[in-house]
Motif scaffolding. Structure first.
Motif, short mmCIF file in Angstrom:
data_model
loop_
_atom_site.label_atom_id
_atom_site.label_comp_id
_atom_site.label_asym_id
_atom_site.label_seq_id
_atom_site.Cartn_x
_atom_site.Cartn_y
_atom_site.Cartn_z
N SER A 1 0.65 -1.07 -0.05
CA SER A 1 -0.14 -0.10 -0.06
C SER A 1 0.82 1.34 0.05
N ASP B 1 0.74 5.88 -1.00
CA ASP B 1 0.51 6.96 -0.25
C ASP B 1 1.85 7.71 0.08
N ASP C 1 -0.63 14.12 -2.71
CA ASP C 1 -0.83 14.95 -1.39
C ASP C 1 -0.71 16.51 -1.77
N ARG D 1 3.30 8.88 3.40
CA ARG D 1 4.36 7.88 4.04
C ARG D 1 5.86 8.08 4.13
#
Length: 428
Positions: free
Chosen positions: A163, A167, A231, A170
Motif C-alpha cells: 500500500s 501513499d 498529497d 508515508r
C-alpha cells in the motif's frame, strides 16, 4: 553530512574546503613541508567518522611504503574543489569522485593518468564497476566504495506493505543537497524507470543511446509526478527539505518532527541516521516504489571512484593499494555503520554475524540479475546538471506533463560536442 574530522600525529588533519581554496591561509591549514618524505595529496568526499576510517587506511599504506606521506583533504564539495585545482594547474595526486561522467570528461581533456594493467584485476571487480568511456581500452579509475540505491529504509519492526506505493504521505522526501540539490529526485525517477522498463532500457538511456522523450523515460517521470501530487503538500515539502534532515538530527526517517516512516535512499543513509542507525532496516524498492510490482530483478547502485591526476611511482602504489583485497576489506568494515566494497572478495562474512542489515545488502549486490550505475552519475556533466534542475522544476508542479521539460534536456543533449564521452555501459 559534514562532521569534524579527527586530529592526531598518525594522520594529518582532514582539511576542509576553506583550507583548499586559500593557498596562503592560516598555519592550521597549510601543508607542513617534509623534505625527507614524498607527499601525496588525496582529495575525497568523506568527513567525520568516514574520514577517520579512511585516514587509518592511509596510515597502513604509509607503514608499508617508507618515505611516503599522504595528506587527505576531505570536503563535500569535491567537484568544485577539484575543478579549481585542475584549472590552477595544481590538482591533487589522487581524487575520489562519485560521478563517472566528470571523470570521463577529465579523460577527454587529458587530465587523468592511465592506470597500470596490474592495478585492477577484472576478476575482482566485475559488473559495471570497471565501465569506461566508449571506444577506450585503458583504465583510469577504480571503485573505492559502493552503495546500493534500489532500497527503501524503515524502522525495524515496522515493515512496509504494497500500500506504500499509493501513499506519498508515508515517505520522507527531501531534495536539498547544497550545490547538487535535485539528485534525490533523479534517484526516484531512475529507479522507477529501471524497475518498470528493465535494465536494457535503463542502460540505453544512461549511455546516451535513448532519447529523453522516449516512452520509458516519459513513463517514469509521469509515474513519479502522479505519486508526488497525491498529497497537496508533499512536493512543496520535498523542495524545502534537506535530504539529510535537520542539522544535528538523525536524518529524515528518524526526525521526530516528521510523520513519515519510509525513505528511498542509498545504503549510505545509515551514516545520516546517527545513533538511530541500528534501528534502521530495509526492503528492496522493486515492490514499494509507485508503479512497481516486485518483479524487477535489477538494482541501481553508485560508487566513489579513485583516479590519478598526477603520475608518480608513489601515486601508482597508492592506487594499487586501494584496489587490493586487504585494503578494501579494512576500509569497508573499519567504520560504524560499515561501508560496502565492489571487490568480490569482501563477502558478507566480512561483517559481524549480528549485523544482518549489512549482510543482506551484500547479498543484494551479489544476487541481483543486473547492477546498474546511477544514471545521472555516468552522464556528461552538462546533462547531469540540467537533469537535476528539471527534477526541481517538475516537482514545483508535479501534475504537469513532463514532455516539455524532457524536450529541453534532449535539445541540450543534441547540442553537445560530437566528441563528448559517454560510458560504454551503465549496467553490468
Amino acid at each position: 553530512m559534514s562532521r569534524p574530522g579527527r586530529a592526531g600525529p598518525a594522520r594529518r588533519a582532514v582539511l576542509g574546503l576553506l583550507c583548499l581554496l586559500l593557498a596562503a591561509g592560516p598555519a592550521g591549514c597549510a601543508r607542513q613541508p617534509d623534505a625527507s618524505r614524498h607527499v601525496l595529496t588525496v582529495l575525497g568526499p568523506w568527513t567525520g567518522r568516514e574520514a577517520e576510517s579512511f585516514g587509518e587506511l592511509l596510515d597502513r599504506f604509509e607503514e608499508s611504503n617508507e618515505g611516503v606521506r599522504v595528506d587527505y583533504q576531505g570536503t563535500t564539495a569535491t567537484r568544485e574543489v577539484l575543478l579549481s585545482g585542475v584549472l590552477a594547474g595544481d590538482p591533487p595526486d589522487v581524487a575520489v569522485l562519485p560521478v563517472l561522467g566528470d571523470l570521463a570528461d577529465y579523460v577527454q581533456r587529458d587530465r587523468l593518468r592511465r592506470l597500470d594493467e596490474d592495478v585492477v584485476d577484472d576478476g575482482d571487480y566485475a559488473g559495471p564497476w570497471l565501465s569506461r568511456p566508449a571506444g577506450m581500452s585503458e583504465r583510469y579509475w577504480l571503485p573505492v566504495k559502493v552503495d546500493l540505491k534500489s532500497i527503501v529504509w524503515y524502522e525495524k519492526g515496522n515493515p512496509p506493505d504494497a500500500s506504500a506505493r499509493e501513499d506519498v504521505t508515508r515517505w520522507c522526501v527531501g531534495m536539498g543537497s547544497d550545490a547538487t540539490s535535485g539528485w534525490p529526485g533523479s534517484d526516484w525517477i531512475e529507479d522507477i524507470l529501471l524497475q518498470r522498463s528493465g535494465a536494457a532500457a535503463y542502460d540505453a538511456w544512461a549511455t546516451g543511446e535513448m532519447e529523453w522523450t522516449a516512452d520509458p523515460v516519459v513513463d517514469a517521470w509521469r509515474v513519479w509526478g502522479t505519486f508526488m501530487a497525491g498529497d497537496d503538500r508533499a512536493a512543496e515539502t520535498a523542495l524545502t527539505t534537506d535530504h539529510r534532515g535537520p542539522g544535528g538530527g538523525n536524518g529524515l526517517l528518524f526526525d521526530p518532527g516528521r510523520a513519515c516512516d519510509l525513505e528511498h535512499q542509498g545504503s549510505f543513509a545509515r551514516s545520516l541516521y546517527g545513533d538511530d542507525a541500528p534501528r534502521a532496516d530495509f526492503a528492496p524498492s522493486s515492490a514499494l516504489l509507485p508503479g512497481t510490482d516486485g518483479r524487477g530483478d535489477a538494482r541501481e547502485v553508485s560508487g566513489d571512484f579513485a583516479a590519478m591526476f598526477a603520475e608518480s611511482e608513489q601515486a601508482r602504489a597508492l592506487m594499487r593499494f586501494l584496489a587490493s583485497l586487504d585494503a578494501q576489506r579494512a576500509w569497508a568494515t573499519g567504520v560504524d555503520p560499515p561501508f560496502f566494497s565492489a571487490h568480490r572478495g569482501v563477502t558478507q562474512e566480512a561483517y559481524p554475524e549480528d549485523d544482518t542489515v549489512s549482510r543482506r545488502i551484500v547479498r543484494e549486490f551479489r544476487q541481483a540479475e543486473r547492477l546498474c550505475l546511477d544514471a545521472s552519475d555516468v552522464m556528461p556533466p552538462t546533462i547531469r546538471r540540467i537533469f537535476h534542475e528539471k527534477v526541481l522544476e517538475f516537482l514545483a508542479a508535479p501534475r504537469q506533463d513532463p514532455v516539455r521539460l524532457l524536450e529541453q534536456i534532449q535539445r541540450v543533449k543534441e547540442g553537445l560536442p560530437g566528441d563528448t564521452p559517454w560510458l560504454e555501459e551503465a549496467c553490468g
